[in-house]
Motif scaffolding. Structure first.
Motif, PDB file in Angstrom:
ATOM      1  N   ASN A 133     -12.460   5.655  -7.229  1.00 23.77           N
ATOM      2  CA  ASN A 133     -12.224   6.699  -6.168  1.00 23.77           C
ATOM      3  C   ASN A 133     -11.124   7.695  -6.279  1.00 23.77           C
ATOM      4  OD1 ASN A 133     -13.280   3.998  -4.391  1.00 23.77           O
ATOM      5  ND2 ASN A 133     -14.227   5.802  -3.795  1.00 23.77           N
ATOM      6  N   LEU A 170      -3.557   1.729  -6.324  1.00 20.25           N
ATOM      7  CA  LEU A 170      -4.169   2.362  -5.160  1.00 20.25           C
ATOM      8  C   LEU A 170      -5.614   2.273  -4.857  1.00 20.25           C
ATOM      9  CD1 LEU A 170      -2.661   5.893  -4.898  1.00 20.25           C
ATOM     10  CD2 LEU A 170      -1.988   3.905  -3.693  1.00 20.25           C
ATOM     11  N   GLN A 171      -6.395   1.870  -5.910  1.00 18.76           N
ATOM     12  CA  GLN A 171      -7.732   1.396  -5.816  1.00 18.76           C
ATOM     13  C   GLN A 171      -7.964   0.141  -5.249  1.00 18.76           C
ATOM     14  OE1 GLN A 171     -10.599   3.636  -6.868  1.00 18.76           O
ATOM     15  NE2 GLN A 171     -11.501   1.892  -5.449  1.00 18.76           N
ATOM     16  N   ARG A 198      -7.620   0.777  -1.406  1.00 15.94           N
ATOM     17  CA  ARG A 198      -8.703   1.525  -1.067  1.00 15.94           C
ATOM     18  C   ARG A 198      -9.833   0.529  -0.677  1.00 15.94           C
ATOM     19  NH1 ARG A 198     -13.359   3.143  -0.479  1.00 15.94           N
ATOM     20  NH2 ARG A 198     -13.743   5.427   0.123  1.00 15.94           N
ATOM     21  N   ASP A 199     -10.005  -0.216  -2.008  1.00 13.09           N
ATOM     22  CA  ASP A 199     -10.946  -1.278  -1.729  1.00 13.09           C
ATOM     23  C   ASP A 199     -10.937  -2.235  -0.574  1.00 13.09           C
ATOM     24  OD1 ASP A 199     -12.509  -0.013  -3.951  1.00 13.09           O
ATOM     25  OD2 ASP A 199     -11.625  -1.752  -5.273  1.00 13.09           O
ATOM     26  N   LYS A 201     -11.431  -0.116   2.678  1.00  6.86           N
ATOM     27  CA  LYS A 201     -12.886   0.401   2.750  1.00  6.86           C
ATOM     28  C   LYS A 201     -12.769   1.943   3.507  1.00  6.86           C
ATOM     29  CE  LYS A 201     -15.213  -4.044   2.803  1.00  6.86           C
ATOM     30  NZ  LYS A 201     -14.069  -4.819   2.537  1.00  6.86           N
ATOM     31  N   SER A 240     -10.902   6.023   2.697  1.00  9.48           N
ATOM     32  CA  SER A 240     -10.141   6.917   1.742  1.00  9.48           C
ATOM     33  C   SER A 240      -8.830   7.071   2.171  1.00  9.48           C
ATOM     34  CB  SER A 240     -11.169   8.331   2.095  1.00  9.48           C
ATOM     35  OG  SER A 240     -10.844   8.861   3.152  1.00  9.48           O
ATOM     36  N   ILE A 241      -8.344   7.438   0.905  1.00  3.56           N
ATOM     37  CA  ILE A 241      -6.789   7.508   0.924  1.00  3.56           C
ATOM     38  C   ILE A 241      -6.467   8.961   0.406  1.00  3.56           C
ATOM     39  CG2 ILE A 241      -4.592   6.781  -0.252  1.00  3.56           C
ATOM     40  CD1 ILE A 241      -5.729   3.772  -0.314  1.00  3.56           C
ATOM     41  N   THR A 242      -5.738   9.652   1.185  1.00  3.73           N
ATOM     42  CA  THR A 242      -5.269  11.045   0.461  1.00  3.73           C
ATOM     43  C   THR A 242      -3.731  10.708   0.103  1.00  3.73           C
ATOM     44  OG1 THR A 242      -6.358  12.103   2.338  1.00  3.73           O
ATOM     45  CG2 THR A 242      -4.777  13.223   1.338  1.00  3.73           C
ATOM     46  N   CYS A 278      -3.892   7.689   5.201  1.00  2.00           N
ATOM     47  CA  CYS A 278      -5.368   7.073   5.684  1.00  2.00           C
ATOM     48  C   CYS A 278      -5.638   7.374   6.863  1.00  2.00           C
ATOM     49  CB  CYS A 278      -5.299   5.618   5.104  1.00  2.00           C
ATOM     50  SG  CYS A 278      -6.803   4.776   5.451  1.00  2.00           S
TER      51      CYS A 278
END
Length: 127
Positions: free
Chosen positions: A4, A33-34, A37-38, A41, A43-45, A77
């Protein structure tokens, strides 16, 4: 880089080229960060990641900023307020799922870094 995150999200905002020696750090940061993010669930900016010295100075960053090494990110997020995101990251660190490092709470974002010097925490929210 990960499922991502793209390298471009970690580039210095001034447009300079990221040094190759920084890229290995950025990859480790992206991997952490992945995991986040997982777990979320959502998105992260990334508002800020790697910064060259000139951009760090222009951003009022400290001379020892972890951003200079490509191991720091300022993130948001939309699914979580900064306070909630901070607590989630802290919990994942305590469970050994994220690397210990720096964690800072701000009004509109969270700073997370994977510094080698151990745990650092701060709250810079303003009323």
């Amino acid at each position: 880089m990960t499922a991502n995150f793209k390298k471009s999200e970690f580039e210095c905002k001034c447009g300079c080229k990221m040094p190759s020696k920084i890229l290995a750090n950025v990859v480790k940061t992206a991997d952490n960060l992945q995991v986040l993010r997982d777990h979320l669930k959502a998105s992260i900016t990334i508002n800020s990641a790697y910064r060259c010295k000139a951009h760090n100075l222009a951003s009022n960053g400290v001379k020892t900023s972890q951003h200079l090494q490509g191991i720091a990110t300022d993130i948001i997020c939309k699914a979580h307020k900064p306070e909630s995101l901070y607590k989630i990251i802290e919990d994942l660190i305590e469970k050994g799922k994220l690397k210990e490092g720096g964690l800072g709470l701000y009004n509109t974002f969270v700073h997370y870094d994977i510094r080698n010097s151990g745990k650092a925490r701060w709250d810079y929210r303003k009323d």
